[in-house]
Design a protein around this motif. Structure first.
Motif, short mmCIF file in Angstrom:
data_model
loop_
_atom_site.label_atom_id
_atom_site.label_comp_id
_atom_site.label_asym_id
_atom_site.label_seq_id
_atom_site.Cartn_x
_atom_site.Cartn_y
_atom_site.Cartn_z
N ASP A 166 -46.97 -14.83 -49.26
CA ASP A 166 -47.73 -15.54 -47.99
C ASP A 166 -46.90 -15.74 -46.78
N GLY A 167 -45.52 -15.46 -47.08
CA GLY A 167 -44.56 -15.53 -45.79
C GLY A 167 -44.20 -14.25 -45.31
N VAL A 168 -44.59 -13.28 -45.72
CA VAL A 168 -44.21 -11.82 -45.56
C VAL A 168 -44.67 -11.23 -44.19
N ASP A 169 -44.16 -10.69 -43.21
CA ASP A 169 -44.52 -10.06 -42.24
C ASP A 169 -44.83 -8.72 -42.52
N TRP A 170 -46.03 -8.40 -43.09
CA TRP A 170 -46.39 -7.14 -43.30
C TRP A 170 -46.89 -6.20 -42.48
N SER A 171 -46.83 -6.54 -41.38
CA SER A 171 -47.06 -5.53 -40.16
C SER A 171 -45.41 -5.15 -39.93
N ALA A 172 -44.34 -5.74 -40.18
CA ALA A 172 -43.08 -5.20 -40.04
C ALA A 172 -42.71 -4.03 -41.21
N ASP A 173 -43.19 -4.40 -42.30
CA ASP A 173 -43.17 -3.31 -43.62
C ASP A 173 -44.20 -3.51 -44.55
N ARG A 174 -44.87 -2.66 -44.61
CA ARG A 174 -46.23 -2.62 -45.42
C ARG A 174 -45.76 -2.52 -46.79
N ASP A 175 -44.71 -1.92 -47.35
CA ASP A 175 -44.10 -1.87 -48.37
C ASP A 175 -43.08 -2.75 -48.83
N TRP A 176 -43.20 -4.05 -48.21
CA TRP A 176 -41.89 -4.90 -48.41
C TRP A 176 -41.84 -5.17 -49.86
N GLU A 177 -42.92 -5.39 -50.69
CA GLU A 177 -42.52 -5.58 -52.17
C GLU A 177 -41.70 -4.52 -52.77
N TRP A 178 -42.02 -3.40 -52.59
CA TRP A 178 -41.18 -2.17 -53.07
C TRP A 178 -39.81 -2.12 -52.67
N HIS A 179 -39.82 -2.39 -51.41
CA HIS A 179 -38.26 -2.39 -50.63
C HIS A 179 -37.53 -3.48 -50.89
N SER A 180 -37.88 -4.74 -51.32
CA SER A 180 -37.16 -5.98 -51.48
C SER A 180 -36.82 -6.19 -52.91
N ALA A 181 -37.39 -5.54 -53.82
CA ALA A 181 -37.16 -5.95 -55.09
C ALA A 181 -35.78 -5.67 -55.60
N ALA A 182 -35.14 -4.71 -54.93
CA ALA A 182 -33.62 -4.46 -55.38
C ALA A 182 -32.99 -5.67 -55.29
N ASP A 183 -33.35 -6.52 -54.18
CA ASP A 183 -32.23 -7.75 -53.86
C ASP A 183 -32.72 -8.73 -54.91
N ASP A 184 -33.69 -8.64 -55.90
CA ASP A 184 -34.06 -9.73 -56.67
C ASP A 184 -33.54 -9.27 -58.20
N SER A 185 -33.07 -10.45 -58.99
CA SER A 185 -32.58 -10.31 -60.14
C SER A 185 -33.77 -9.82 -61.08
N PRO A 186 -33.50 -9.42 -62.41
CA PRO A 186 -34.52 -9.18 -63.28
C PRO A 186 -35.21 -10.38 -63.59
N GLU A 187 -34.65 -11.57 -63.77
CA GLU A 187 -35.23 -12.82 -64.06
C GLU A 187 -35.99 -13.35 -63.01
N GLU A 188 -35.65 -13.35 -61.59
CA GLU A 188 -36.65 -13.53 -60.53
C GLU A 188 -37.86 -12.52 -60.67
N LEU A 189 -37.73 -11.33 -60.56
CA LEU A 189 -38.96 -10.50 -60.60
C LEU A 189 -39.67 -10.60 -61.76
N ARG A 190 -39.50 -11.17 -63.00
CA ARG A 190 -40.03 -11.21 -64.33
C ARG A 190 -40.95 -12.78 -63.92
N ALA A 191 -39.94 -13.66 -63.36
CA ALA A 191 -40.87 -14.91 -63.15
C ALA A 191 -41.73 -14.86 -62.01
#
Length: 180
Positions: A83-108
């Protein structure tokens, strides 16, 4: 991959809503199975010629759940953090930002998004028009109207099935494990 105990086969004989929901649950559990036990580095592994990763896929599926059920069906905002992502800056933000998240954060995030979707589906089936419940959002193509919950559920099964195929290939490249 040999562990399948957490997946429950969809019933052979049940009403339409139960059957469709069981197939969605099965696809979700298949994805959980294909991503289980991997490290942050493994979840960030890419195959040559693709930017797709299992971690990015997990975050993407969490977004797709929220997009279809919260945003399109109900007309409500996406769940956090989407809900707080600037999608116009990066339409694929979820794909690009996932490497910054731990497996536990991603699973949660994935599990929270699926649980929120299930609550929405429960409410629509019990208090709405069941599978005929219509979305607030209309299809992008003029004249098609709104989506039924039935269509959204079947589309989600399609989304998971496609990405589970991708997950098979990526997981096999990581540790050689394959599954059905």
């Amino acid at each position: 991959m040999t562990q399948t105990a957490d997946r429950i086969d969809p019933p052979l004989h049940a009403d339409e809503a139960t059957t469709v929901r069981a197939f969605l649950a099965y696809q979700r559990d298949t994805f959980r199975w294909k991503t289980a036990g991997l490290t942050r580095e493994q979840l960030a592994t890419r195959l040559p010629s693709s930017e797709m990763t299992l971690g990015g896929m997990m975050k993407h599926l969490a977004l797709v759940e929220s997009s279809w059920f919260s945003e399109d069906l109900l007309g409500q905002p996406l769940i956090a953090p989407f809900d707080g992502v600037d999608w116009s800056a990066d339409r694929d933000w979820e794909w690009h930002s996932a490497a910054d998240d731990s497996p536990e954060e991603l699973r949660a995030l994935f599990d929270a998004s699926a649980a929120a979707s299930d609550r929405i589906i429960d409410e629509a089936i019990v208090s709405g028009d069941g599978l005929d419940t219509l979305s607030v959002v209309e299809a992008r193509r003029p004249g098609l109207g709104r989506f039924s919950l039935r269509w959204i559920l079947l589309h989600m099964i399609e989304e998971y099935a496609r990405h589970n195929g991708h997950a098979d290939l990526i997981r096999e490249s990581i540790d050689g494990l394959t599954g059905e």
